[in-house]
Design an enzyme around this catalytic site. Structure first.
Site, PDB file in Angstrom:
ATOM      1  CB  SER A  27      14.354  25.370  -6.301  1.00  0.00           C
ATOM      2  OG  SER A  27      13.228  24.941  -6.992  1.00  0.00           O
ATOM      3  CD  GLU A  28       8.063  23.128  -4.116  1.00  0.00           C
ATOM      4  OE1 GLU A  28       7.612  23.597  -3.070  1.00  0.00           O
ATOM      5  OE2 GLU A  28       7.349  22.812  -5.081  1.00  0.00           O
ATOM      6  CG  ASN A  29      13.286  21.439  -7.975  1.00  0.00           C
ATOM      7  OD1 ASN A  29      13.279  22.605  -7.606  1.00  0.00           O
ATOM      8  ND2 ASN A  29      13.986  21.029  -9.012  1.00  0.00           N
ATOM      9  N   GLY A  30      15.066  20.763  -4.748  1.00  0.00           N
ATOM     10  CA  GLY A  30      16.401  20.308  -4.369  1.00  0.00           C
ATOM     11  C   GLY A  30      17.561  21.066  -4.965  1.00  0.00           C
TER      12      GLY A  30
END
Lengths: 243, 218
Positions: free
Chosen positions: A72-75
């Protein structure tokens, strides 16, 4: 286009299914057909980033024996299922803002590392929705000028960097065609899409253009032709989609 | 030792027209108390650099709703209809930047580089009016560094030396923004004497002011 193959497929369809002229799929059926089909694209050990919305549903159809790691791009690498229980942890979310659990082996990192994975060629496959996709493999998914401008988030980096780009979307939008000769909306990326999965069919994007590889048995190849503006060839091994 | 101050004191340094960076992905890892104080002090004409503009009722979203922002440089505004409304009405200048490009532009500032070359956006409208550079046969867009007067960031734990650790997905842009502003203010959930050096994610030297979320410094 090989007419013999078309006819053979058509006969098969007629034998197996009672097609009716007013046949229509519900939103739920569309979602499930696409999500199931997308899940088949993942290989054991793949690291996959799913777009928000319909693509996220594909995670529910990965067979248990196949180990797929979702990023996921949010980490977060190793997204688990949605959090449930009395004491939710608001500090662990997916890119849609939903509270999630983490899988064994998961890790957290910052946006620079998340986007390094995405842009840098470290993600095996990404699945994204789209407003339009064209026969060259270009995709438009982030804005409709004057109407809807949500922004691109991390999608442009992902489409440029992922090893395989799979577009998973409804075949048409309120009757509007979405698989085109050339996208008319601002692009997310130019010539990056590898596979298009809709509830009606599957197209591979090749340097020679689109190849129709699977058709939903409720639809004919002529139905597909009538519902896209893109040119395409029919694969010699064209199959019925499992639905 | 770093200066441990109240949110009110920390935010009183920010004047009308300032450029601020705000960490967080939606509301996760967002320094909400610092933003509440910006709203309370009604600082105007801000330029805000952030991953998103949250939702209208939370943190970054409140600054938009309260019309304190004149320009926002961000990756996604879809979760806050008010941002879109103000943009369409010509009240708010919105610059949309791909997430990977935004984070690397900020990092370029922090690390003293003159810019970045990214393949993201090549062949799209983002390439218009931008310099492109060919490296070994592949086209890249040149993007400039971006910094701010203030970075408002979040951390889970901070020690009195300014070292920061994180829990969960709260790191997001906080770590990078800490390097790219003249003054860095951190809102942390907990102040501890010291953090095991193995566990430090943001080295203390990047931090100027510490605000503890417990409210004991208010």
């Amino acid at each position: 286009m090989n007419l013999t193959i078309n006819q053979a497929l058509q006969d098969k369809i007629e034998q197996q299914y009672q097609r009716s002229s007013d046949f229509a799929l519900t939103k739920e059926q569309i979602r499930e057909i696409i999500a199931r089909r997308v899940a088949k694209e993942f290989k054991d050990g793949d690291v996959v980033t799913l777009g928000i919305g319909l693509p996220t549903a594909a995670a529910d159809y990965v067979p248990e024996e196949k180990h797929v790691i979702f990023q996921s791009e949010n980490g977060l690498l190793g997204i688990g299922k949605s959090q449930s229980g009395a004491n939710p942890d608001p500090h662990i979310i997916n890119a849609g803002g939903g509270l999630v659990e983490v899988q064994e082996g998961a890790c957290f990192f910052d946006s620079a590392t998340a986007l390094t994975m995405m842009r840098g060629g470290h993600i095996d496959a990404t699945v994204l929705g789209a407003l339009q996709v064209d026969e060259e493999g270009s995709i438009a998914s982030w804005m409709i000028p004057g109407k809807l401008i949500p922004g691109m988030g991390g999608s442009m980096d992902l489409v440029v960097g992922a090893k395989r780009v799979i577009v998973a979307m409804e075949h048409t939008s309120k009757g509007e065609k979405k698989i085109l000769k050339k996208c008319t909306l601002p692009l997310t990326a130019y010539r990056e899409v590898d596979l298009i999965i809709t509830e009606r069919c599957v197209f591979e994007v090749t340097p020679d253009g689109l190849i129709l590889t699977e058709v939903n048995p409720h639809f004919t190849i002529d139905d597909i032709k009538a519902s896209v503006t893109a040119d395409f060839k029919v694969s010699e091994n064209v199959k019925l989609m499992e639905i | 030792m770093k200066k441990i101050v109240s949110a009110k004191e920390a935010i009183s340094q920010i004047k009308d027209g300032a450029t601020i960076m705000v960490g967080g992905f939606l509301s996760c890892g967002t320094p909400d108390k610092l933003i509440d104080e910006l709203v309370a002090q009604n600082v105007q004409k801000l330029t805000m650099i952030s991953n998103d503009t949250s939702i209208p009722t939370a943190d970054k979203g409140k600054l938009i709703v309260n019309k304190q922002v004149k320009k926002v440089i961000t990756t996604h505004i879809g979760t806050n209809p008010e941002t879109g409304r103000q943009m369409t009405a010509g009240e708010l200048d919105v610059e949309l930047v791909p997430m990977g490009t935004l984070v690397e532009r900020i990092r370029a500032k922090g690390t003293g580089m003159g810019g970045i070359l990214t393949p993201t956006g090549v062949g799209t409208i983002l390439e218009e009016h931008k310099e492109t550079i060919n490296v070994d046969g592949k086209k890249f867009i040149f993007e400039r560094p971006i910094g701010a007067d203030f970075a408002l960031i979040y951390g889970s734990k901070v020690d009195k030396y300014g070292n920061v650790t994180f829990h969960g997905t709260t790191r997001n842009m906080n770590t990078i923004m800490a390097t790219a502003a003249d003054t860095v203010i951190i809102q942390a959930d907990e102040l501890v004497d010291s953090i095991n050096p193995d566990d430090v994610v943001i080295p203390g030297l990047f931090i100027d002011y510490i605000v503890i979320n417990s409210g004991e410094n208010e």
